[in-house]
Design a protein around this motif. Structure first.
Motif, PDB file in Angstrom:
ATOM      1  N   VAL A 152     -20.415  13.995  28.989  1.00  0.00           N
ATOM      2  CA  VAL A 152     -20.627  12.969  27.969  1.00  0.00           C
ATOM      3  C   VAL A 152     -21.948  12.275  28.267  1.00  0.00           C
ATOM      4  O   VAL A 152     -22.155  11.766  29.379  1.00  0.00           O
ATOM      5  CB  VAL A 152     -19.484  11.928  27.958  1.00  0.00           C
ATOM      6  N   SER A 153     -22.838  12.253  27.292  1.00  0.00           N
ATOM      7  CA  SER A 153     -24.103  11.529  27.442  1.00  0.00           C
ATOM      8  C   SER A 153     -24.530  11.035  26.075  1.00  0.00           C
ATOM      9  O   SER A 153     -24.081  11.549  25.046  1.00  0.00           O
ATOM     10  CB  SER A 153     -25.191  12.420  28.050  1.00  0.00           C
ATOM     11  N   ASN A 154     -25.387  10.039  26.048  1.00  0.00           N
ATOM     12  CA  ASN A 154     -25.780   9.456  24.770  1.00  0.00           C
ATOM     13  C   ASN A 154     -26.429  10.505  23.875  1.00  0.00           C
ATOM     14  O   ASN A 154     -26.049  10.658  22.718  1.00  0.00           O
ATOM     15  CB  ASN A 154     -26.733   8.286  25.004  1.00  0.00           C
ATOM     16  N   ARG A 155     -27.410  11.217  24.396  1.00  0.00           N
ATOM     17  CA  ARG A 155     -28.048  12.289  23.637  1.00  0.00           C
ATOM     18  C   ARG A 155     -27.685  13.627  24.264  1.00  0.00           C
ATOM     19  O   ARG A 155     -27.497  13.729  25.472  1.00  0.00           O
ATOM     20  CB  ARG A 155     -29.573  12.099  23.603  1.00  0.00           C
ATOM     21  N   VAL A 156     -27.624  14.653  23.433  1.00  0.00           N
ATOM     22  CA  VAL A 156     -27.091  15.949  23.837  1.00  0.00           C
ATOM     23  C   VAL A 156     -28.157  17.028  23.687  1.00  0.00           C
ATOM     24  O   VAL A 156     -28.934  17.012  22.737  1.00  0.00           O
ATOM     25  CB  VAL A 156     -25.861  16.311  22.980  1.00  0.00           C
ATOM     26  N   GLY A 157     -28.141  17.981  24.648  1.00  0.00           N
ATOM     27  CA  GLY A 157     -28.971  19.187  24.527  1.00  0.00           C
ATOM     28  C   GLY A 157     -30.435  18.926  24.834  1.00  0.00           C
ATOM     29  O   GLY A 157     -30.790  17.885  25.362  1.00  0.00           O
TER      30      GLY A 157
ATOM     31  N   SER B  58     -25.165  12.270  17.864  1.00  0.00           N
ATOM     32  CA  SER B  58     -25.934  13.290  17.135  1.00  0.00           C
ATOM     33  C   SER B  58     -27.399  12.916  16.980  1.00  0.00           C
ATOM     34  O   SER B  58     -28.220  13.760  16.623  1.00  0.00           O
ATOM     35  CB  SER B  58     -25.319  13.490  15.743  1.00  0.00           C
ATOM     36  N   GLY B  59     -27.711  11.652  17.212  1.00  0.00           N
ATOM     37  CA  GLY B  59     -29.065  11.178  16.946  1.00  0.00           C
ATOM     38  C   GLY B  59     -29.254  10.728  15.509  1.00  0.00           C
ATOM     39  O   GLY B  59     -30.337  10.301  15.119  1.00  0.00           O
ATOM     40  N   LYS B  60     -28.182  10.809  14.701  1.00  0.00           N
ATOM     41  CA  LYS B  60     -28.252  10.474  13.282  1.00  0.00           C
ATOM     42  C   LYS B  60     -27.537   9.158  12.990  1.00  0.00           C
ATOM     43  O   LYS B  60     -26.557   8.808  13.643  1.00  0.00           O
ATOM     44  CB  LYS B  60     -27.637  11.600  12.438  1.00  0.00           C
ATOM     45  N   ILE B  61     -28.043   8.446  11.986  1.00  0.00           N
ATOM     46  CA  ILE B  61     -27.432   7.220  11.492  1.00  0.00           C
ATOM     47  C   ILE B  61     -26.777   7.539  10.145  1.00  0.00           C
ATOM     48  O   ILE B  61     -27.415   8.125   9.267  1.00  0.00           O
ATOM     49  CB  ILE B  61     -28.487   6.107  11.289  1.00  0.00           C
ATOM     50  N   SER B  62     -25.509   7.184   9.989  1.00  0.00           N
ATOM     51  CA  SER B  62     -24.819   7.430   8.724  1.00  0.00           C
ATOM     52  C   SER B  62     -23.886   6.271   8.418  1.00  0.00           C
ATOM     53  O   SER B  62     -23.572   5.454   9.289  1.00  0.00           O
ATOM     54  CB  SER B  62     -24.021   8.739   8.786  1.00  0.00           C
ATOM     55  N   GLU B  63     -23.436   6.202   7.155  1.00  0.00           N
ATOM     56  CA  GLU B  63     -22.502   5.149   6.771  1.00  0.00           C
ATOM     57  C   GLU B  63     -21.180   5.290   7.511  1.00  0.00           C
ATOM     58  O   GLU B  63     -20.548   4.300   7.891  1.00  0.00           O
ATOM     59  CB  GLU B  63     -22.264   5.179   5.255  1.00  0.00           C
ATOM     60  N   GLU B  64     -20.733   6.543   7.737  1.00  0.00           N
ATOM     61  CA  GLU B  64     -19.462   6.762   8.437  1.00  0.00           C
ATOM     62  C   GLU B  64     -19.561   6.408   9.907  1.00  0.00           C
ATOM     63  O   GLU B  64     -18.572   6.045  10.546  1.00  0.00           O
ATOM     64  CB  GLU B  64     -19.018   8.226   8.303  1.00  0.00           C
ATOM     65  N   GLY B  65     -20.747   6.530  10.499  1.00  0.00           N
ATOM     66  CA  GLY B  65     -20.938   6.219  11.914  1.00  0.00           C
ATOM     67  C   GLY B  65     -20.035   7.040  12.810  1.00  0.00           C
ATOM     68  O   GLY B  65     -19.938   8.270  12.678  1.00  0.00           O
TER      69      GLY B  65
ATOM     70  N   PRO C  95     -17.639  13.169  10.376  1.00  0.00           N
ATOM     71  CA  PRO C  95     -17.121  14.468  10.809  1.00  0.00           C
ATOM     72  C   PRO C  95     -17.807  14.909  12.100  1.00  0.00           C
ATOM     73  O   PRO C  95     -18.992  14.625  12.334  1.00  0.00           O
ATOM     74  CB  PRO C  95     -17.483  15.397   9.645  1.00  0.00           C
ATOM     75  N   LEU C  96     -17.055  15.597  12.930  1.00  0.00           N
ATOM     76  CA  LEU C  96     -17.603  16.096  14.193  1.00  0.00           C
ATOM     77  C   LEU C  96     -18.639  17.173  13.904  1.00  0.00           C
ATOM     78  O   LEU C  96     -18.379  18.120  13.163  1.00  0.00           O
ATOM     79  CB  LEU C  96     -16.466  16.676  15.045  1.00  0.00           C
ATOM     80  N   ARG C  97     -19.822  17.012  14.437  1.00  0.00           N
ATOM     81  CA  ARG C  97     -20.860  18.035  14.294  1.00  0.00           C
ATOM     82  C   ARG C  97     -20.740  18.974  15.493  1.00  0.00           C
ATOM     83  O   ARG C  97     -20.855  18.532  16.638  1.00  0.00           O
ATOM     84  CB  ARG C  97     -22.251  17.398  14.266  1.00  0.00           C
ATOM     85  N   GLU C  98     -20.521  20.259  15.229  1.00  0.00           N
ATOM     86  CA  GLU C  98     -20.248  21.198  16.311  1.00  0.00           C
ATOM     87  C   GLU C  98     -21.152  22.419  16.231  1.00  0.00           C
ATOM     88  O   GLU C  98     -21.510  22.879  15.152  1.00  0.00           O
ATOM     89  CB  GLU C  98     -18.785  21.654  16.275  1.00  0.00           C
ATOM     90  N   GLN C  99     -21.479  22.946  17.377  1.00  0.00           N
ATOM     91  CA  GLN C  99     -22.135  24.245  17.490  1.00  0.00           C
ATOM     92  C   GLN C  99     -21.810  24.811  18.856  1.00  0.00           C
ATOM     93  O   GLN C  99     -21.462  24.076  19.790  1.00  0.00           O
ATOM     94  CB  GLN C  99     -23.648  24.123  17.299  1.00  0.00           C
ATOM     95  N   SER C 100     -21.874  26.125  18.977  1.00  0.00           N
ATOM     96  CA  SER C 100     -21.543  26.780  20.236  1.00  0.00           C
ATOM     97  C   SER C 100     -22.675  27.700  20.655  1.00  0.00           C
ATOM     98  O   SER C 100     -23.381  28.271  19.821  1.00  0.00           O
ATOM     99  CB  SER C 100     -20.250  27.592  20.101  1.00  0.00           C
ATOM    100  N   SER C 101     -22.835  27.809  21.965  1.00  0.00           N
ATOM    101  CA  SER C 101     -23.786  28.745  22.550  1.00  0.00           C
ATOM    102  C   SER C 101     -23.101  29.371  23.755  1.00  0.00           C
ATOM    103  O   SER C 101     -22.955  28.729  24.801  1.00  0.00           O
ATOM    104  CB  SER C 101     -25.072  28.028  22.968  1.00  0.00           C
ATOM    105  N   GLY C 102     -22.629  30.607  23.580  1.00  0.00           N
ATOM    106  CA  GLY C 102     -21.862  31.242  24.649  1.00  0.00           C
ATOM    107  C   GLY C 102     -20.568  30.488  24.878  1.00  0.00           C
ATOM    108  O   GLY C 102     -19.801  30.236  23.947  1.00  0.00           O
TER     109      GLY C 102
ATOM    110  N   THR D 122     -20.934  16.399  18.540  1.00  0.00           N
ATOM    111  CA  THR D 122     -21.593  15.098  18.415  1.00  0.00           C
ATOM    112  C   THR D 122     -21.051  14.339  17.210  1.00  0.00           C
ATOM    113  O   THR D 122     -20.520  14.926  16.267  1.00  0.00           O
ATOM    114  CB  THR D 122     -23.117  15.257  18.260  1.00  0.00           C
ATOM    115  N   ILE D 123     -21.202  13.024  17.254  1.00  0.00           N
ATOM    116  CA  ILE D 123     -20.854  12.161  16.141  1.00  0.00           C
ATOM    117  C   ILE D 123     -22.020  11.221  15.863  1.00  0.00           C
ATOM    118  O   ILE D 123     -22.913  11.043  16.706  1.00  0.00           O
ATOM    119  CB  ILE D 123     -19.565  11.349  16.410  1.00  0.00           C
ATOM    120  N   ASP D 124     -22.007  10.621  14.682  1.00  0.00           N
ATOM    121  CA  ASP D 124     -23.082   9.727  14.273  1.00  0.00           C
ATOM    122  C   ASP D 124     -22.818   8.302  14.753  1.00  0.00           C
ATOM    123  O   ASP D 124     -21.744   7.986  15.273  1.00  0.00           O
ATOM    124  CB  ASP D 124     -23.200   9.704  12.743  1.00  0.00           C
ATOM    125  N   LEU D 125     -23.799   7.467  14.546  1.00  0.00           N
ATOM    126  CA  LEU D 125     -23.654   6.016  14.671  1.00  0.00           C
ATOM    127  C   LEU D 125     -23.929   5.386  13.317  1.00  0.00           C
ATOM    128  O   LEU D 125     -24.722   5.914  12.528  1.00  0.00           O
ATOM    129  CB  LEU D 125     -24.646   5.454  15.692  1.00  0.00           C
TER     130      LEU D 125
END
Length: 461
Positions: free
Chosen positions: A7-12, A42-49, A53-60, A66-69
């Motif tokens: 868990v970290s504030n910014r991912v990847g 996610s690094g994104k600002i949205s009304e839902e914060g 919806p969970l933003r997902e991707q996989s690599s191996g 990630t989620i918004d704020l």
């Protein structure tokens, strides 16, 4: 072997880490080795914060989630409490700390929401590793939700002594929440000792025979785990195509002159105005360096919404203009000030072309630039590292020229010492430094912490 949940504030990023910071580079390999989840903003600002919806991707075998704020969350949790309250306090700048109650409330709210969104992603055998000052309350929130997995916390920035920390209006609650973690890691023994002191003096803790702290009904392990770099890989960057292009280009421009290099984000913790004034003092006190020594500062802006950071940039631009106006000649400019970000391979070539690496933060958790500068050097003709005593790296890199970053005279004197240092002494110092950074790598740092976390959780149970 259970999955690792980071868990970290910014991912990847998981793929191209050429421009990534030290945390991302250090975590990618261990995530791929164990498999798991990397969760954060996610690094994104949205009304839902945080209800987005969970933003997902996989690599191996690694899943990124990630989620918004919301704009309010961003202003109160991130720009507010994290960067206008915790950051300056942790860096001993109480004069810049904004003790605003709504920031405190926003920080608690976002930590609770991140815990609620993380919990459904967890599996019984997962090991959870929470990173940095953005999520100091997350472990306690997970425990309150019934999570019994091993949870560790690592602080990448300094931890202040009790005399500074207790200025925070909610310091007792903040530290009490930290006690929910099974293992608390720091960059230096100085930072670990600061929390030990606080627990003894403010919370009546006792130290157990195995070095843990027994406090408020909990047994908590804490220790220093100095983060490293992949030194051999970074050394390879210096002789890569991009590294060599920048090396040759800079050497051509220097035309036999000596280069000094500094690489930092624009931040009041980095001691940049003091550094620029020390370079000015070098040319004042040692005039033989005029026309033959120059200084390059690479300093990408950060947190531009915080006024203190834009003020620093204006100060540095003013100092650059004044110093260059005072000393420049038609074929020589004392200071080059670059505010763009450069890829790590390009930086490696610039480090290699620079006789002096100048790393002089007023306070820093570790500072991986110091280790990158050492890794990039030519073994046959290495440069000299000038390093602040208040950087965590100073505990390991003792063969550097250690300076008080508040003293422009001391920095200027160290620069002159480095410029005049014989090649044999430079090689002897570098060999010891390089030997040390190849042992404490990013990979060994992450594996050591996870092993200790597993042991601490088992002993706690």
């Amino acid at each position: 072997m259970g999955r690792l949940v980071v868990v970290s504030n910014r991912v990847g990023p998981l793929q191209d880490t050429g421009r990534a910071g030290g945390l991302a580079v250090a975590l990618v390999d261990v995530l791929r080795e164990r498999g798991g989840v990397w969760f954060g903003w996610s690094g994104k600002i949205s009304e839902e914060g945080t209800f987005s919806p969970l933003r997902e991707q996989s690599s191996g075998n690694v899943r990124v989630a990630t989620i918004d704020l919301s704009e309010t969350d961003y202003n109160e949790y991130y720009a507010g409490y994290a960067n206008r309250c915790l950051w300056p306090t942790m860096h001993y700048r109480l004069d810049l700390t904004d003790f605003d109650r709504k920031f405190d409330e926003g920080y608690r709210r976002v930590n609770e929401r991140f815990a609620a969104r993380l919990k459904p992603l967890l599996e019984p055998d997962d090991i959870i590793w929470v990173h940095d000052y953005h999520f100091m309350l997350l472990g306690a929130q997970l425990r309150a939700m019934g999570v019994e997995n091993p949870i560790g916390f690592f602080l990448h920035i300094p931890f202040p002594v009790p005399e500074v920390l207790t200025a925070l209006p909610n310091h007792a609650g903040l530290v009490r929440s930290l006690l929910a973690y099974d293992l608390i890691g720091f960059q230096s023994t100085r930072d670990a000792s600061a929390l030990r002191r606080y627990l003894v003096e403010e919370a009546g803790a006792d130290e157990t025979s195995d070095g843990a702290m027994h406090v408020l009904g909990r047994k908590v392990h804490l220790d220093a785990f100095p983060i490293g770099i992949d030194a051999e890989t970074f050394a390879g960057y210096a002789v890569s195509g991009e590294g060599q292009r920048n090396f040759r280009r800079l050497k051509t421009l220097l035309n036999g002159q000596i280069q000094m290099i500094g690489v930092d984000r624009i931040d009041y913790s980095k001691g940049l105005p003091e550094r620029f004034r020390a370079v000015e003092r070098l040319f004042e006190d040692y005039p033989e360096n005029r026309g033959r020594v120059s200084f390059m500062q690479v300093a990408p802006p950060s947190r531009s919404e915080v006024r203190a950071y834009s003020d620093i940039q204006r100060t540095l631009e003013g100092l650059t203009g004044r110093i260059n106006g005072k000393f420049s000649d038609i074929d020589w400019t004392p200071i080059s000030f670059l505010t763009q970000s450069l890829p790590r391979r390009a930086l490696a070539g610039i480090y290699r072309a620079s006789l002096i690496g100048l790393v002089t933060p007023l306070r820093d958790g570790m500072n991986l630039v110091a280790k990158e500068y050492v890794a990039a050097q030519d073994p046959e003709d290495p440069g000299v590292l000038v390093l602040s005593r208040f950087a965590g790296a100073a505990e390991e890199l003792r063969e550097a020229l250690i300076v008080n970053p508040y003293s422009i005279d001391a920095i200027a004197e160290a620069l002159q010492t480095g410029i005049r240092m014989p090649q044999d002494e430079r090689k002897e110092r570098w060999e010891r430094l390089y030997g040390r950074i190849t042992k404490t790598t990013a990979a060994s740092w992450s594996r050591t912490f996870i092993e200790r976390l597993t042991d601490a959780a088992e002993h706690g149970r």
